[in-house]
Scaffold this motif. Structure first.
Motif, PDB file in Angstrom:
ATOM      1  N   ARG A 494       0.882  -1.191  -0.004  1.00  0.00           N
ATOM      2  CA  ARG A 494       0.056  -0.009  -0.005  1.00  0.00           C
ATOM      3  C   ARG A 494       0.753   1.270   0.048  1.00  0.00           C
ATOM      4  O   ARG A 494       1.897   1.272   0.732  1.00  0.00           O
ATOM      5  CB  ARG A 494      -0.929   0.180   1.335  1.00  0.00           C
ATOM      6  CG  ARG A 494      -1.733   1.200   1.253  1.00  0.00           C
ATOM      7  CD  ARG A 494      -2.644   1.272   2.667  1.00  0.00           C
ATOM      8  NE  ARG A 494      -3.575   0.208   2.290  1.00  0.00           N
ATOM      9  CZ  ARG A 494      -4.781   0.228   1.987  1.00  0.00           C
ATOM     10  NH1 ARG A 494      -4.874   1.529   1.209  1.00  0.00           N
ATOM     11  NH2 ARG A 494      -5.739  -0.548   1.650  1.00  0.00           N
ATOM     12  N   ASP A 495       0.396   2.222  -0.834  1.00  0.00           N
ATOM     13  CA  ASP A 495       1.116   3.474  -0.910  1.00  0.00           C
ATOM     14  C   ASP A 495      -0.100   4.543  -0.690  1.00  0.00           C
ATOM     15  O   ASP A 495      -0.546   4.942  -1.832  1.00  0.00           O
ATOM     16  CB  ASP A 495       1.909   3.770  -2.140  1.00  0.00           C
ATOM     17  CG  ASP A 495       2.825   5.143  -2.199  1.00  0.00           C
ATOM     18  OD1 ASP A 495       2.554   5.777  -1.050  1.00  0.00           O
ATOM     19  OD2 ASP A 495       3.081   5.357  -3.014  1.00  0.00           O
ATOM     20  N   GLY A 496      -0.460   5.006   0.439  1.00  0.00           N
ATOM     21  CA  GLY A 496      -1.500   5.671   0.600  1.00  0.00           C
ATOM     22  C   GLY A 496      -3.027   5.126   0.408  1.00  0.00           C
ATOM     23  O   GLY A 496      -3.214   4.126   1.080  1.00  0.00           O
ATOM     24  N   ALA A 497      -3.581   5.636  -0.897  1.00  0.00           N
ATOM     25  CA  ALA A 497      -4.745   4.991  -1.192  1.00  0.00           C
ATOM     26  C   ALA A 497      -4.709   3.968  -2.247  1.00  0.00           C
ATOM     27  O   ALA A 497      -5.661   3.705  -2.854  1.00  0.00           O
ATOM     28  CB  ALA A 497      -5.793   6.193  -1.345  1.00  0.00           C
ATOM     29  N   THR A 498      -3.381   4.012  -2.681  1.00  0.00           N
ATOM     30  CA  THR A 498      -3.079   2.980  -4.044  1.00  0.00           C
ATOM     31  C   THR A 498      -2.537   1.706  -3.453  1.00  0.00           C
ATOM     32  O   THR A 498      -1.568   1.740  -2.487  1.00  0.00           O
ATOM     33  CB  THR A 498      -2.000   3.713  -4.730  1.00  0.00           C
ATOM     34  OG1 THR A 498      -2.689   5.054  -5.184  1.00  0.00           O
ATOM     35  CG2 THR A 498      -2.013   2.663  -6.125  1.00  0.00           C
ATOM     36  N   GLU A 541      -6.449   1.765  -7.410  1.00  0.00           N
ATOM     37  CA  GLU A 541      -6.318   3.099  -6.909  1.00  0.00           C
ATOM     38  C   GLU A 541      -7.663   3.603  -6.145  1.00  0.00           C
ATOM     39  O   GLU A 541      -8.606   2.811  -6.194  1.00  0.00           O
ATOM     40  CB  GLU A 541      -6.372   4.136  -8.220  1.00  0.00           C
ATOM     41  CG  GLU A 541      -4.959   3.927  -8.858  1.00  0.00           C
ATOM     42  CD  GLU A 541      -4.937   4.881 -10.041  1.00  0.00           C
ATOM     43  OE1 GLU A 541      -5.845   5.452 -10.400  1.00  0.00           O
ATOM     44  OE2 GLU A 541      -3.653   5.010 -10.669  1.00  0.00           O
ATOM     45  N   GLU A 542      -7.452   4.500  -5.286  1.00  0.00           N
ATOM     46  CA  GLU A 542      -8.737   5.095  -4.395  1.00  0.00           C
ATOM     47  C   GLU A 542      -9.323   4.069  -3.525  1.00  0.00           C
ATOM     48  O   GLU A 542     -10.551   3.710  -3.610  1.00  0.00           O
ATOM     49  CB  GLU A 542      -9.682   5.625  -5.474  1.00  0.00           C
ATOM     50  CG  GLU A 542      -9.109   7.088  -6.203  1.00  0.00           C
ATOM     51  CD  GLU A 542     -10.141   7.676  -6.985  1.00  0.00           C
ATOM     52  OE1 GLU A 542     -11.412   7.404  -6.831  1.00  0.00           O
ATOM     53  OE2 GLU A 542      -9.882   8.712  -7.716  1.00  0.00           O
ATOM     54  N   PRO A 544      -8.953   3.332   0.305  1.00  0.00           N
ATOM     55  CA  PRO A 544      -8.225   3.483   1.487  1.00  0.00           C
ATOM     56  C   PRO A 544      -8.595   2.506   2.492  1.00  0.00           C
ATOM     57  O   PRO A 544      -8.017   2.504   3.464  1.00  0.00           O
ATOM     58  CB  PRO A 544      -9.269   4.869   2.103  1.00  0.00           C
ATOM     59  CG  PRO A 544     -10.709   4.946   1.220  1.00  0.00           C
ATOM     60  CD  PRO A 544     -10.048   4.062  -0.224  1.00  0.00           C
TER      61      PRO A 544
END
Length: 570
Positions: A494-498, A541-542, A544
């Motif tokens: 995971r990298d943030g919300a991606t 993507e997107e 969370p």
């Protein structure tokens, strides 16, 4: 005051509230009709002081027959609830038995009388709209003018008439209370009708006329009279202390706990004035305008719903009322059967389907509660949709993938394996389509492959070589195993919300060309669409929240892994 004293005061207040709530218990008690009849008898006259025998006689004259013992039991219960109190008047009796019976006399308590009066008024009220006393706004303005005139004309030689002044003040506050109560009841009825989704037909037409005509009339009256009343209150403000002082000279109750009539304190006047001016927030006229706008907006929404082609189109209110009438006329057994037929609530039955049952312990007598859960597709569980999603895999043509050519030896054998050619007349009547030619070539190609394989096996057998099982291949020569293996080393980061997932090609298929993959999300609530992938990587993507991925290997002929590799990233 100490903490202990505060606790005692709070406990006393709570006990007092509980005691007052007991005043309403007779309305919903098991013998509520009898309790109501007794309270009606006590509240029908002033200063009613009755014994159990007198209550029994009075009820019999009204059509309710109760014995003296039953009346005594009911009155004692009403006394415990606070609706009745014991009387102290001495009774003149002829016998000792009459004295014992008449010794217990009862009177209606103050709060008991008020509760019963409000309860009977509520039971007698209709279900329709209540008219708003809009004419009281103009009358309030005129009464305020009289009060200002009385106070302005007063002098030492000619003091103000306190009785007439007190009557005008009481009229102002009674008018305001009646107007406010009627407005609340009217808009409460409007709200109950607006929330009905089945409003249609003649009922809708009547309600539309009610809103468009009556609310418009009410709003116009408020807009005309409210500013006038507000100006009269402003003119009365400098004279308010003199008004209160003049009314204070009138005889009143000396008890400090007595309920005063409205308008005898400055706080009462400030509350009424604030309704017109909005001193403590939104004013009453503004609240009425907003309520009218909201009601008309909801009426337009209902109109659009009825006119929309995508709506339900038909109200089921008549059907539901018909079903309710059937329930009302049915006996208990018929009601149970009707409920089961109307709502599908039949007894649970688990029918044994045969040897393919996943768990043979789930028999015909097994409850659904204890049986093995049934797998429900995510699309059906989350959206109630049974339709397949995603792209449908194309069925490859093995003949076209094999690259047959008219000049090869196989084509020559194909022509020899074909049936007799039809004559020219038949050929003209039924021209061969491309799909038909492909089917003929596919069948002939299969025959040639079988002949070739049989020849190889036969030659090997003549030479004494061991038999070798043929291996099926995909369109580009990739061997098709009995079960297509799953991807290996599936993992996500995971990298943030991606979220990025990577995986590896199974060892059996390493180095082969044409191997691709398919993946789909499997966490609850996710879109289950199947995505193709040329490389062993998928990027979501997107996302969370938690992301779960299911990945399969796909061969050139469309065959995929029998079991998917799965992994989740929180």
């Amino acid at each position: 005051m100490s903490a202990g004293a505060d606790g005692v005061v709070a406990g006393d207040e709570e006990a007092g509230v509980t005691a007052r709530l007991d005043l309403f218990r007779y309305l919903t008690a098991d013998l509520g009709a009898e309790y109501r009849a007794i309270m009606t008898l006590f509240t029908s006259t002033l200063l009613a002081d009755l014994s159990a025998s007198e209550v029994s006689d009075g009820l019999a004259a009204r059509g309710t027959v109760l014995s003296v013992d039953d009346v005594t039991t009911r009155c004692e219960q009403l006394e415990r609830w606070g609706n009745l109190v014991r009387g102290i008047r001495d009774a003149r009796v002829a016998t000792v038995q009459d004295y014992v019976r008449s010794r217990a006399r009862y009177q209606a308590s103050k709060l008991g009388v008020r509760v019963h009066r409000e309860a009977e008024a509520l039971l007698a009220a209709g279900d329709g709209a209540r008219e708003v006393a809009r004419e009281l706004l103009g009358a309030t303005a005129e009464t305020l003018d009289r009060i200002v005139a009385r106070m302005t004309a007063a002098s030492d030689a000619r003091p103000v008439n306190a009785e007439a002044l007190s009557g005008d003040v009481t009229t102002v506050f009674n008018n305001q209370r009646l107007f406010s109560d009627s407005v609340r009841d009217f808009y409460a009825y409007v709200n109950t009708v607006l929330t009905r989704y089945d409003l249609a037909g003649e009922e809708y037409q009547q309600f539309k006329r009610l809103l468009l005509d009556y609310i418009d009339l009410l709003t116009a009256d408020v807009a005309r009279h409210a500013p006038v009343v507000a100006r009269r209150f402003a003119a009365l403000e400098p004279l308010l202390d003199d008004v209160l002082a003049a009314m204070a000279e009138l005889p009143t109750l000396a008890d400090g706990n007595a309920e005063r009539l409205p308008g005898r304190t400055r706080e009462d006047w400030e509350n009424v004035r604030g309704w017109y001016t909005g001193a403590d927030g939104r004013s009453g006229p503004e609240t009425l305008r907003l309520a009218a706008d909201q009601a008309l907006g909801q009426l337009l929404a209902n109109t659009k719903r009825m006119l929309a082609s995508a709506g339900t189109g038909v109200s089921r209110r008549g059907d539901l009322l018909k079903l309710a009438s059937w329930f009302d006329a049915a006996d208990p057994d018929q009601a149970h059967a009707l409920y089961a037929a109307a709502f599908g609530t039949y007894p649970a039955r688990h029918l044994l389907g045969g040897p393919e049952e996943p768990d043979p312990r789930d028999g015909a007598t097994t409850s659904w509660w204890a049986a093995t859960p049934v797998e429900v597709p995510m699309s059906l569980r989350e959206r109630g949709d049974r339709g397949a999603r995603g792209r449908t895999s194309s069925v490859p043509d093995p003949v076209a993938a094999g690259g047959w050519d008219e000049g090869t030896e196989g084509a020559t054998q194909l022509r020899g394996a074909r049936p007799a050619e039809p004559d020219a007349a038949q050929e003209e009547e039924r021209p061969a389509s491309p799909a038909r030619r492909r089917v003929m070539m596919a069948g002939a190609a299969l025959a040639v492959v079988l002949v070739a394989v049989g020849g190889v096996l036969g030659a090997g057998a003549l030479r004494g070589e061991p038999e070798v099982e043929p291996t099926a291949t995909a369109g580009n020569g990739i061997p098709i195993p009995e079960q297509v293996p799953s991807p290996v080393d599936l993992a996500g980061t995971r990298d943030g919300a991606t979220v990025t997932f990577t995986w590896g090609v199974p060892e059996e298929l390493e180095g082969e060309e044409g191997v691709t993959f398919t993946w789909q999300r499997t966490e609850p609530g996710a879109d289950p669409q199947v995505h193709p992938a040329e490389e062993p990587q998928a990027v979501v993507e997107e996302a969370p929240g938690q992301v779960c991925l299911s990945v399969k290997v796909r061969l050139p002929n469309g065959t995929t892994s029998s079991q998917a590799a799965q992994s989740c990233v929180p």
